[in-house]
Design a protein around this motif. Structure first.
Motif, PDB file in Angstrom:
ATOM      1  N   THR A  46      33.171  35.743  58.153  1.00 43.17           N
ATOM      2  CA  THR A  46      32.117  34.964  58.818  1.00 43.17           C
ATOM      3  C   THR A  46      30.816  35.021  58.032  1.00 43.17           C
ATOM      4  OG1 THR A  46      33.123  35.391  60.976  1.00 43.17           O
ATOM      5  CG2 THR A  46      30.814  34.693  60.979  1.00 43.17           C
ATOM      6  N   LEU A  47      30.417  36.229  57.629  1.00 41.88           N
ATOM      7  CA  LEU A  47      29.203  36.373  56.831  1.00 41.88           C
ATOM      8  C   LEU A  47      29.327  35.633  55.503  1.00 41.88           C
ATOM      9  CD1 LEU A  47      28.355  40.164  57.341  1.00 41.88           C
ATOM     10  CD2 LEU A  47      27.002  38.223  58.140  1.00 41.88           C
ATOM     11  N   ALA A  48      30.478  35.764  54.853  1.00 42.48           N
ATOM     12  CA  ALA A  48      30.691  35.111  53.558  1.00 42.48           C
ATOM     13  C   ALA A  48      30.592  33.594  53.688  1.00 42.48           C
ATOM     14  CB  ALA A  48      32.050  35.508  52.985  1.00 42.48           C
ATOM     15  N   LYS A  49      31.186  33.024  54.726  1.00 38.97           N
ATOM     16  CA  LYS A  49      31.116  31.565  54.926  1.00 38.97           C
ATOM     17  C   LYS A  49      29.677  31.115  55.137  1.00 38.97           C
ATOM     18  CE  LYS A  49      35.723  30.755  56.844  1.00 38.97           C
ATOM     19  NZ  LYS A  49      36.494  30.445  58.060  1.00 38.97           N
ATOM     20  N   ARG A  50      28.937  31.844  55.956  1.00 37.40           N
ATOM     21  CA  ARG A  50      27.542  31.489  56.233  1.00 37.40           C
ATOM     22  C   ARG A  50      26.715  31.547  54.947  1.00 37.40           C
ATOM     23  NH1 ARG A  50      24.341  35.592  59.294  1.00 37.40           N
ATOM     24  NH2 ARG A  50      26.208  35.679  60.541  1.00 37.40           N
ATOM     25  N   TRP A  51      26.889  32.647  54.204  1.00 34.08           N
ATOM     26  CA  TRP A  51      26.111  32.808  52.973  1.00 34.08           C
ATOM     27  C   TRP A  51      26.545  31.813  51.902  1.00 34.08           C
ATOM     28  CZ3 TRP A  51      26.642  38.794  53.318  1.00 34.08           C
ATOM     29  CH2 TRP A  51      25.693  39.273  54.243  1.00 34.08           C
ATOM     30  N   TRP A  52      27.823  31.437  51.888  1.00 31.66           N
ATOM     31  CA  TRP A  52      28.322  30.451  50.920  1.00 31.66           C
ATOM     32  C   TRP A  52      27.588  29.122  51.122  1.00 31.66           C
ATOM     33  CZ3 TRP A  52      32.055  31.350  47.162  1.00 31.66           C
ATOM     34  CH2 TRP A  52      32.503  30.230  46.451  1.00 31.66           C
ATOM     35  N   VAL A  53      27.458  28.735  52.378  1.00 27.37           N
ATOM     36  CA  VAL A  53      26.748  27.484  52.695  1.00 27.37           C
ATOM     37  C   VAL A  53      25.268  27.608  52.333  1.00 27.37           C
ATOM     38  CG1 VAL A  53      26.013  25.961  54.583  1.00 27.37           C
ATOM     39  CG2 VAL A  53      28.377  26.792  54.490  1.00 27.37           C
ATOM     40  N   GLN A  54      24.629  28.702  52.737  1.00 24.96           N
ATOM     41  CA  GLN A  54      23.198  28.893  52.453  1.00 24.96           C
ATOM     42  C   GLN A  54      22.920  28.913  50.952  1.00 24.96           C
ATOM     43  OE1 GLN A  54      22.301  32.593  54.441  1.00 24.96           O
ATOM     44  NE2 GLN A  54      22.078  31.633  56.455  1.00 24.96           N
ATOM     45  N   GLU A  55      23.707  29.666  50.214  1.00 25.76           N
ATOM     46  CA  GLU A  55      23.496  29.758  48.766  1.00 25.76           C
ATOM     47  C   GLU A  55      23.847  28.437  48.087  1.00 25.76           C
ATOM     48  OE1 GLU A  55      21.872  32.078  47.285  1.00 25.76           O
ATOM     49  OE2 GLU A  55      21.834  33.465  48.969  1.00 25.76           O
ATOM     50  N   GLY A  56      24.833  27.711  48.621  1.00 22.32           N
ATOM     51  CA  GLY A  56      25.177  26.393  48.082  1.00 22.32           C
ATOM     52  C   GLY A  56      24.016  25.421  48.230  1.00 22.32           C
ATOM     53  N   GLU A  57      23.358  25.462  49.389  1.00 28.06           N
ATOM     54  CA  GLU A  57      22.186  24.605  49.605  1.00 28.06           C
ATOM     55  C   GLU A  57      21.058  25.005  48.661  1.00 28.06           C
ATOM     56  OE1 GLU A  57      21.434  25.127  53.786  1.00 28.06           O
ATOM     57  OE2 GLU A  57      23.100  23.816  54.355  1.00 28.06           O
ATOM     58  N   ARG A  58      20.872  26.288  48.478  1.00 28.46           N
ATOM     59  CA  ARG A  58      19.837  26.775  47.563  1.00 28.46           C
ATOM     60  C   ARG A  58      20.125  26.310  46.132  1.00 28.46           C
ATOM     61  NH1 ARG A  58      19.281  32.467  48.885  1.00 28.46           N
ATOM     62  NH2 ARG A  58      18.168  31.660  50.668  1.00 28.46           N
ATOM     63  N   TRP A  59      21.396  26.399  45.718  1.00 28.42           N
ATOM     64  CA  TRP A  59      21.823  25.940  44.383  1.00 28.42           C
ATOM     65  C   TRP A  59      21.523  24.453  44.224  1.00 28.42           C
ATOM     66  CZ3 TRP A  59      24.270  27.358  39.796  1.00 28.42           C
ATOM     67  CH2 TRP A  59      24.857  26.322  39.064  1.00 28.42           C
ATOM     68  N   ASP A  60      21.957  23.671  45.217  1.00 28.77           N
ATOM     69  CA  ASP A  60      21.775  22.212  45.148  1.00 28.77           C
ATOM     70  C   ASP A  60      20.300  21.846  45.055  1.00 28.77           C
ATOM     71  OD1 ASP A  60      24.522  22.000  45.316  1.00 28.77           O
ATOM     72  OD2 ASP A  60      24.523  21.553  47.469  1.00 28.77           O
ATOM     73  N   GLN A  61      19.469  22.551  45.807  1.00 27.72           N
ATOM     74  CA  GLN A  61      18.036  22.272  45.787  1.00 27.72           C
ATOM     75  C   GLN A  61      17.432  22.604  44.425  1.00 27.72           C
ATOM     76  OE1 GLN A  61      15.930  24.138  48.975  1.00 27.72           O
ATOM     77  NE2 GLN A  61      14.064  22.961  48.631  1.00 27.72           N
ATOM     78  N   LYS A  62      17.829  23.736  43.839  1.00 26.50           N
ATOM     79  CA  LYS A  62      17.297  24.121  42.527  1.00 26.50           C
ATOM     80  C   LYS A  62      17.735  23.140  41.447  1.00 26.50           C
ATOM     81  CE  LYS A  62      16.586  29.020  43.255  1.00 26.50           C
ATOM     82  NZ  LYS A  62      16.936  30.374  42.878  1.00 26.50           N
ATOM     83  N   VAL A  63      18.993  22.707  41.496  1.00 26.30           N
ATOM     84  CA  VAL A  63      19.495  21.750  40.510  1.00 26.30           C
ATOM     85  C   VAL A  63      18.757  20.430  40.674  1.00 26.30           C
ATOM     86  CG1 VAL A  63      21.514  20.369  39.876  1.00 26.30           C
ATOM     87  CG2 VAL A  63      21.745  22.819  40.200  1.00 26.30           C
ATOM     88  N   HIS A  64      18.534  20.025  41.922  1.00 25.73           N
ATOM     89  CA  HIS A  64      17.834  18.763  42.204  1.00 25.73           C
ATOM     90  C   HIS A  64      16.380  18.828  41.733  1.00 25.73           C
ATOM     91  CE1 HIS A  64      16.888  15.018  44.182  1.00 25.73           C
ATOM     92  NE2 HIS A  64      15.898  15.600  44.833  1.00 25.73           N
ATOM     93  N   GLU A  65      15.710  19.953  41.977  1.00 26.79           N
ATOM     94  CA  GLU A  65      14.309  20.118  41.586  1.00 26.79           C
ATOM     95  C   GLU A  65      14.141  20.126  40.074  1.00 26.79           C
ATOM     96  OE1 GLU A  65      12.967  23.732  43.365  1.00 26.79           O
ATOM     97  OE2 GLU A  65      12.867  22.870  45.383  1.00 26.79           O
TER      98      GLU A  65
END
Length: 185
Positions: free
Chosen positions: A114-133
């Motif tokens: 459960t923790l891994a799934k939540r963090w996977w989504v959060q870190e994925g969003e962070r990755w996408d935002q950094k790549v976009h920026e």
């Protein structure tokens, strides 16, 4: 043993200091004894106060161990809680009783997942935002970067590395299956 340079007695009684400490936070027998010793009280006085606090129910190591174990169940591994309880000076029998009542291996795996799934989504969003920026591609592939970030967080929470590997493998295979069903090629 501490040597006092002055012969003056501490301003507060050991009982008052004990109650003051316990009013802020639940303490184990060991923690309260240590605090009173640090304040310079005599061991006979400390023993008397500790016995009184236990008789009044202000110190209860079994209850405290169970409460800590239950409160940390959703956020920390069994191993991490075991270490925290040991650091608080609890005896191994009390710790094991609390952990047996709270943790089961299946539940711990599910919690890790459960923790891994939540963090996977959060870190994925962070990755996408950094790549976009930055408008540039990173050197490390997204999935590998996510695996490293999530694995580090889980290991910091005390989950065993073999469990972390299984959880990340399960997430990765689930994500790959989802990608295949979305892509109708």
């Amino acid at each position: 043993m501490m040597i006092h340079l002055t012969s003056s007695k501490p301003l507060k009684s050991a009982r008052e200091v004990a109650l003051d400490c316990l009013s802020r936070r639940a303490l184990t027998h060991y923690e309260l004894k240590t605090r009173l010793m640090e304040k310079g009280y005599e061991s006979s006085e400390i023993s008397e106060v500790l016995e009184k606090m236990e008789n009044l129910g202000y110190i209860n190591d079994q209850e405290l161990a169970l409460t800590v174990s239950q409160n940390r169940l959703r956020r920390y591994s069994r191993r991490r809680v075991l270490q925290d309880l040991q650091n608080r000076g609890l005896v191994s029998q009390v710790i094991e009783q609390a952990l047996e009542a709270t943790y089961s291996s299946g539940d711990e795996f599910q919690q890790c997942l459960t923790l891994a799934k939540r963090w996977w989504v959060q870190e994925g969003e962070r990755w996408d935002q950094k790549v976009h920026e930055k408008d540039s591609k990173r050197q490390v592939p997204r999935d590998l970067w996510l695996q490293q970030k999530v694995a580090r967080k889980l290991i910091q929470r005390g989950y065993p590395s073999d469990m972390v590997r299984k959880v990340l493998y399960q997430i990765k295979t689930t994500n790959n299956r989802d990608d295949e069903t979305l892509d109708p090629r």
